[in-house]
Scaffold this motif. Structure first.
Motif, PDB file in Angstrom:
ATOM      1  N   VAL A  62      23.547 165.029  75.731  1.00 58.55           N
ATOM      2  CA  VAL A  62      24.267 165.392  74.508  1.00 58.55           C
ATOM      3  C   VAL A  62      25.236 164.255  74.232  1.00 58.55           C
ATOM      4  CG1 VAL A  62      25.789 167.065  73.391  1.00 58.55           C
ATOM      5  CG2 VAL A  62      24.095 167.841  75.068  1.00 58.55           C
ATOM      6  N   ASP A  88      23.947 174.976  78.780  1.00 56.81           N
ATOM      7  CA  ASP A  88      24.765 173.757  78.784  1.00 56.81           C
ATOM      8  C   ASP A  88      25.270 173.421  77.385  1.00 56.81           C
ATOM      9  OD1 ASP A  88      24.591 173.304  81.517  1.00 56.81           O
ATOM     10  OD2 ASP A  88      22.702 172.202  81.334  1.00 56.81           O
ATOM     11  N   ALA A 110      28.142 175.663  76.462  1.00 62.75           N
ATOM     12  CA  ALA A 110      29.376 175.372  77.197  1.00 62.75           C
ATOM     13  C   ALA A 110      29.964 174.018  76.825  1.00 62.75           C
ATOM     14  CB  ALA A 110      29.096 175.408  78.701  1.00 62.75           C
ATOM     15  N   HIS A 111      29.256 173.266  76.006  1.00 58.65           N
ATOM     16  CA  HIS A 111      29.692 171.897  75.740  1.00 58.65           C
ATOM     17  C   HIS A 111      31.018 171.888  74.973  1.00 58.65           C
ATOM     18  CE1 HIS A 111      29.679 167.718  74.520  1.00 58.65           C
ATOM     19  NE2 HIS A 111      28.716 167.521  75.397  1.00 58.65           N
ATOM     20  N   PRO A 112      32.033 171.192  75.480  1.00 60.68           N
ATOM     21  CA  PRO A 112      33.358 171.224  74.828  1.00 60.68           C
ATOM     22  C   PRO A 112      33.326 170.774  73.370  1.00 60.68           C
ATOM     23  CG  PRO A 112      33.516 170.208  76.992  1.00 60.68           C
ATOM     24  CD  PRO A 112      32.045 170.383  76.711  1.00 60.68           C
ATOM     25  N   ARG A 127      32.013 173.702  71.387  1.00 63.50           N
ATOM     26  CA  ARG A 127      32.968 174.817  71.332  1.00 63.50           C
ATOM     27  C   ARG A 127      34.138 174.492  70.404  1.00 63.50           C
ATOM     28  NH1 ARG A 127      34.515 177.008  77.099  1.00 63.50           N
ATOM     29  NH2 ARG A 127      35.241 178.777  75.867  1.00 63.50           N
ATOM     30  N   ARG A 129      28.681 180.308  69.925  1.00 65.45           N
ATOM     31  CA  ARG A 129      28.649 181.776  69.857  1.00 65.45           C
ATOM     32  C   ARG A 129      27.220 182.295  69.654  1.00 65.45           C
ATOM     33  NH1 ARG A 129      32.486 184.163  72.107  1.00 65.45           N
ATOM     34  NH2 ARG A 129      32.273 186.003  70.804  1.00 65.45           N
ATOM     35  N   LEU A 149      25.305 182.003  72.923  1.00 67.29           N
ATOM     36  CA  LEU A 149      25.752 182.988  73.908  1.00 67.29           C
ATOM     37  C   LEU A 149      25.366 184.407  73.516  1.00 67.29           C
ATOM     38  CD1 LEU A 149      29.251 181.454  74.672  1.00 67.29           C
ATOM     39  CD2 LEU A 149      27.238 181.435  76.167  1.00 67.29           C
ATOM     40  N   ARG A 171      19.014 181.594  79.460  1.00 70.31           N
ATOM     41  CA  ARG A 171      19.711 180.454  78.844  1.00 70.31           C
ATOM     42  C   ARG A 171      19.777 179.259  79.791  1.00 70.31           C
ATOM     43  NH1 ARG A 171      23.185 184.727  76.983  1.00 70.31           N
ATOM     44  NH2 ARG A 171      24.822 184.182  78.476  1.00 70.31           N
ATOM     45  N   ASN A 172      19.778 179.533  81.097  1.00 66.03           N
ATOM     46  CA  ASN A 172      19.766 178.434  82.068  1.00 66.03           C
ATOM     47  C   ASN A 172      18.434 177.694  82.078  1.00 66.03           C
ATOM     48  OD1 ASN A 172      22.344 178.628  83.074  1.00 66.03           O
ATOM     49  ND2 ASN A 172      21.798 179.939  84.808  1.00 66.03           N
ATOM     50  N   ARG A 218      20.945 177.200  90.028  1.00 68.87           N
ATOM     51  CA  ARG A 218      21.238 178.016  88.850  1.00 68.87           C
ATOM     52  C   ARG A 218      20.362 179.257  88.836  1.00 68.87           C
ATOM     53  NH1 ARG A 218      22.120 173.740  83.978  1.00 68.87           N
ATOM     54  NH2 ARG A 218      23.282 175.495  83.192  1.00 68.87           N
ATOM     55  N   GLU A 277      29.044 179.780  87.520  1.00 67.91           N
ATOM     56  CA  GLU A 277      29.151 179.436  86.094  1.00 67.91           C
ATOM     57  C   GLU A 277      30.579 179.628  85.602  1.00 67.91           C
ATOM     58  OE1 GLU A 277      24.569 180.939  85.417  1.00 67.91           O
ATOM     59  OE2 GLU A 277      26.203 182.054  84.490  1.00 67.91           O
ATOM     60  N   GLY A 320      33.636 176.941  84.169  1.00 66.88           N
ATOM     61  CA  GLY A 320      34.126 177.045  82.802  1.00 66.88           C
ATOM     62  C   GLY A 320      33.073 177.396  81.781  1.00 66.88           C
ATOM     63  N   HIS A 321      31.877 177.793  82.236  1.00 66.33           N
ATOM     64  CA  HIS A 321      30.857 178.196  81.265  1.00 66.33           C
ATOM     65  C   HIS A 321      31.298 179.480  80.569  1.00 66.33           C
ATOM     66  CE1 HIS A 321      26.912 175.898  82.075  1.00 66.33           C
ATOM     67  NE2 HIS A 321      27.928 175.125  82.307  1.00 66.33           N
ATOM     68  N   PRO A 322      31.307 179.484  79.228  1.00 66.29           N
ATOM     69  CA  PRO A 322      31.717 180.693  78.516  1.00 66.29           C
ATOM     70  C   PRO A 322      30.591 181.722  78.469  1.00 66.29           C
ATOM     71  CG  PRO A 322      31.066 179.015  76.947  1.00 66.29           C
ATOM     72  CD  PRO A 322      30.928 178.391  78.318  1.00 66.29           C
ATOM     73  N   SER A 323      30.942 182.934  78.104  1.00 63.48           N
ATOM     74  CA  SER A 323      29.943 183.962  77.800  1.00 63.48           C
ATOM     75  C   SER A 323      30.275 184.498  76.417  1.00 63.48           C
ATOM     76  CB  SER A 323      29.995 185.106  78.808  1.00 63.48           C
ATOM     77  OG  SER A 323      31.045 186.003  78.473  1.00 63.48           O
ATOM     78  N   THR A 377      33.800 185.629  76.167  1.00 62.45           N
ATOM     79  CA  THR A 377      34.881 184.652  76.340  1.00 62.45           C
ATOM     80  C   THR A 377      35.464 184.276  74.982  1.00 62.45           C
ATOM     81  OG1 THR A 377      33.557 183.743  78.144  1.00 62.45           O
ATOM     82  CG2 THR A 377      35.471 182.457  77.454  1.00 62.45           C
ATOM     83  N   PRO A 378      36.796 184.272  74.841  1.00 60.37           N
ATOM     84  CA  PRO A 378      37.379 183.862  73.556  1.00 60.37           C
ATOM     85  C   PRO A 378      37.011 182.418  73.228  1.00 60.37           C
ATOM     86  CG  PRO A 378      39.059 184.775  75.019  1.00 60.37           C
ATOM     87  CD  PRO A 378      37.818 184.605  75.827  1.00 60.37           C
ATOM     88  N   GLU A 379      36.956 182.122  71.939  1.00 59.62           N
ATOM     89  CA  GLU A 379      36.704 180.744  71.528  1.00 59.62           C
ATOM     90  C   GLU A 379      37.876 179.863  71.944  1.00 59.62           C
ATOM     91  OE1 GLU A 379      35.753 180.584  67.373  1.00 59.62           O
ATOM     92  OE2 GLU A 379      34.386 182.271  67.576  1.00 59.62           O
ATOM     93  N   LEU A 380      37.616 178.578  72.101  1.00 60.34           N
ATOM     94  CA  LEU A 380      38.660 177.656  72.561  1.00 60.34           C
ATOM     95  C   LEU A 380      39.876 177.690  71.653  1.00 60.34           C
ATOM     96  CD1 LEU A 380      36.673 174.485  73.680  1.00 60.34           C
ATOM     97  CD2 LEU A 380      37.818 176.179  75.120  1.00 60.34           C
ATOM     98  N   ASP A 388      41.478 175.235  77.404  1.00 63.21           N
ATOM     99  CA  ASP A 388      40.681 174.014  77.424  1.00 63.21           C
ATOM    100  C   ASP A 388      41.265 173.022  78.425  1.00 63.21           C
ATOM    101  OD1 ASP A 388      38.968 172.053  76.811  1.00 63.21           O
ATOM    102  OD2 ASP A 388      39.655 171.731  74.763  1.00 63.21           O
ATOM    103  N   GLY A 407      33.753 167.374  79.073  1.00 68.39           N
ATOM    104  CA  GLY A 407      33.001 166.392  78.308  1.00 68.39           C
ATOM    105  C   GLY A 407      31.696 166.059  78.978  1.00 68.39           C
ATOM    106  N   PRO A 408      30.808 165.433  78.211  1.00 68.86           N
ATOM    107  CA  PRO A 408      29.514 165.094  78.782  1.00 68.86           C
ATOM    108  C   PRO A 408      29.701 164.145  79.957  1.00 68.86           C
ATOM    109  CG  PRO A 408      29.780 164.193  76.538  1.00 68.86           C
ATOM    110  CD  PRO A 408      31.012 164.965  76.853  1.00 68.86           C
ATOM    111  N   ARG A 462      27.453 172.799  85.351  1.00 69.57           N
ATOM    112  CA  ARG A 462      28.240 171.632  84.989  1.00 69.57           C
ATOM    113  C   ARG A 462      29.653 172.023  84.571  1.00 69.57           C
ATOM    114  NH1 ARG A 462      25.781 167.321  80.905  1.00 69.57           N
ATOM    115  NH2 ARG A 462      25.097 169.264  80.011  1.00 69.57           N
ATOM    116  N   THR A 473      32.821 172.049  82.564  1.00 65.93           N
ATOM    117  CA  THR A 473      33.075 171.657  81.199  1.00 65.93           C
ATOM    118  C   THR A 473      34.510 171.938  80.785  1.00 65.93           C
ATOM    119  OG1 THR A 473      32.213 173.800  80.546  1.00 65.93           O
ATOM    120  CG2 THR A 473      30.724 171.939  80.378  1.00 65.93           C
TER     121      THR A 473
END
Lengths: 340, 198
Positions: A59, A77, A80-82, A85, A93, A96, A104-105, B56, B118, B122-125, B128-131, B138, B143-144, B154, B156
């Motif tokens: 990415v 992935d 979860a990418h900052p 998000r 969203r 998820l 998803r994995n 995973r 996960e 820091g993997h959201p579901s 999980t609230p948005e950032l 955060d 970052g990648p 990973r 994040t």
């Protein structure tokens, strides 16, 4: 399941050449949909060309301020990418809201776009389905059609597209990059999936041997204010009855820019351009939102089992936009307080 | 058509020759006699076949074994310590009576361990609230290309604290027809709240 040969090519060009050279060959990504379809006998490839380990899992931010997403990036992935998000929560969203964590994995971005309908008749070999077996008819018309399309359907097929991710990508003006017999090409996602017409067996405009290598998102600053809402029969791990993706830019109390799309309503993710047009420059009020939804849904042709989807789509759209406006008001208030 | 592959299962190298049509689940159960992962629906809808694949959580019924040549597979049977002490998540299931018939349990436990990794990464579901709404969630270093988190998830953003809503959402891919959900939640609540991952 018929026997099949398995290949793991080293690069995308080799993968494309292998599929083109072998009739009955298919690309294998994460396999979460394809493997199931092979078990059910819906599809019978004679060769699987595994692209899941090709170097398409990066990415990267583009020079233009957008994002290039490799086709084999896993759904989890990407969610979860900052960057995703932060800059387009609608996409995180939507991802998820789809499937389960295990799926998803495994599931890839390219595969997500190519997943096929969950119409029960498509999956049941004993019934008529023009998508599975062209010319056999459509058992959903006059049958169980609660989950089916109300927009853009034809007399040959009323299936819906099941992806959440694609609905979000549609409001982000995404483009699909492919490598095929004719080399590389870039297609707007809006033109990637087809309406059923008289050839519902074709979900997309891809040719045999054409491989998705990436999805590109342009810079869309106002997508920072975006949302995805999925209405379904249970709170998690279910397909959408209706979903709405939206991104909104306000100027005072007026809609300056807007992107809207529906999931669960049509054979493809449905960009609501008529509603967008009705809202650009209009006051950001519940009345305008309801009017815009009605404009888009005027073309809806519900069946016996799915008439509920029309008011559900309208109400969900209004609710999502109201939430985005309220969020905007909160941000503005916070800023004012900071300024003091 | 036969293929020759090697799987690393619960720490053991397991070479085998199998038909390309064999799923990872069937390879484990029928070829290697590793029967911890269960066949529930065989269509990716129940989670009973969940294993940790290269760290995973994954559904072993929806992947062909041939496509996992060289992979590291951990099943519920491979989680105990060298002296036979159950994994903390297995211990929590026992202590909280988080099962009745037990058929879904190996999948639930592998899924829970995947979930903890996960969340720690820091993997959201969907819960999980948005950032933007989360105010300071955060964390730095995202970052990648950021360093990998535990068990391959990973890293994040900052770790996610697992409250009940998070656990319910993140475990929704594992069905339990006995309905032991209340005690599964109880078993995982301690781990989630304290951020214990192993």
């Amino acid at each position: 399941m018929i026997p099949f040969d398995y290949r793991r090519p080293g690069n995308p060009a080799e993968a494309v050449a292998t599929v083109i050279d072998h009739e009955g060959a298919a690309f294998l990504g994460g396999g979460t949909n394809l493997v199931d379809h092979m078990k059910l006998g819906i599809t019978e490839p004679r060769m699987l060309v595994d692209v899941s380990r090709l170097p398409l899992d990066r990415v990267t931010e583009t020079a233009g301020g957008g994002l290039r997403i490799g086709a084999t990036v896993r759904n989890s992935d990407l969610a979860a990418h900052p960057w995703v998000r932060r800059n387009c929560p609608v996409l995180s969203r939507a991802l998820l809201a789809g499937a389960s964590p295990q799926l998803r994995n495994t599931a890839t971005v390219g595969g997500n776009l190519l997943q096929r309908t969950r119409c029960p008749y498509f999956q049941d070999l004993t019934t008529a389905c023009n998508k599975r077996e062209p010319g056999s008819g459509c058992a959903a018309i006059g049958g169980y059609n609660r989950d089916h399309a109300v927009l853009g359907a034809s007399e040959h097929c009323i299936a819906t597209h099941p992806s959440d991710m694609a609905v979000a990508m549609l409001v982000l003006d995404a483009a699909v990059v492919t490598l095929g017999p004719g080399g590389e090409r870039t297609l707007p996602l809006a033109g990637f999936h087809r309406l059923p017409g008289d050839a519902p067996h074709r979900d997309t405009v891809l040719e045999h041997g054409e491989l998705i290598t990436a999805v590109e998102l342009p810079q869309l600053p106002f997508a920072r204010r975006s949302a995805y809402r999925k209405v379904r029969d249970r709170a998690s791990y279910a397909f959408a009855l209706v979903s709405v993706a939206a991104a909104l830019e306000l100027e005072g109390g007026t809609v300056r820019e807007i992107r809207l799309a529906f999931g669960g309503l049509a054979h493809k993710p449905w960009r609501a351009r008529l509603a967008e047009e009705a809202l650009r420059g209009a006051p950001a009020t519940e009345e305008s939102f309801r009017h815009a939804a009605d404009v888009e849904l005027a073309a809806a042709r519900p069946r016996d089992g799915n008439a509920f989807k029309v008011p559900m789509a309208r109400n969900t759209l209004v609710s999502v936009l109201r939430g985005l406006v309220n969020g905007a008001e909160r941000v503005r208030t916070d800023r004012t307080e900071e300024d003091r | 058509m036969d293929a020759r592959i090697t799987l690393h299962v619960d720490g053991d190298e397991r070479p085998l020759t199998l038909d390309t049509r064999v799923t990872l689940l069937d390879a484990l159960r029928d070829r290697l006699s590793v029967t911890a992962p269960k066949k529930g629906c065989d269509h990716g809808q129940c989670g009973a076949c969940t294993v940790l694949l290269d760290g995973r959580r994954t559904l072993s019924c929806l992947t062909f074994a041939v496509a996992q040549d060289g992979a590291e597979v951990v099943t519920a049977a491979g989680l105990a310590s060298y002296d036979g002490e159950p994994h903390p998540v297995q211990r929590a299931f026992l202590e909280n009576d988080a099962l009745q018939c037990g058929y879904c349990t190996p999948g639930q436990i592998c899924s829970a361990i995947g979930m903890l990794a996960e969340a720690a990464s820091g993997h959201p579901s969907h819960a999980t609230p948005e950032l933007a709404d989360a105010g300071g969630r955060d964390g730095p270093g995202g970052g990648p290309g950021a360093p990998g988190g535990p068990d391959g998830a990973r890293r994040t953003t900052a770790p996610v604290v697992l409250d009940d809503a998070e656990i319910r959402e993140r475990m929704s891919g594992n069905l339990c027809r006995c309905g032991a959900y209340v005690n599964i939640l109880a078993a995982l609540r301690d781990h989630g709240a304290t951020g214990v991952t192993a």
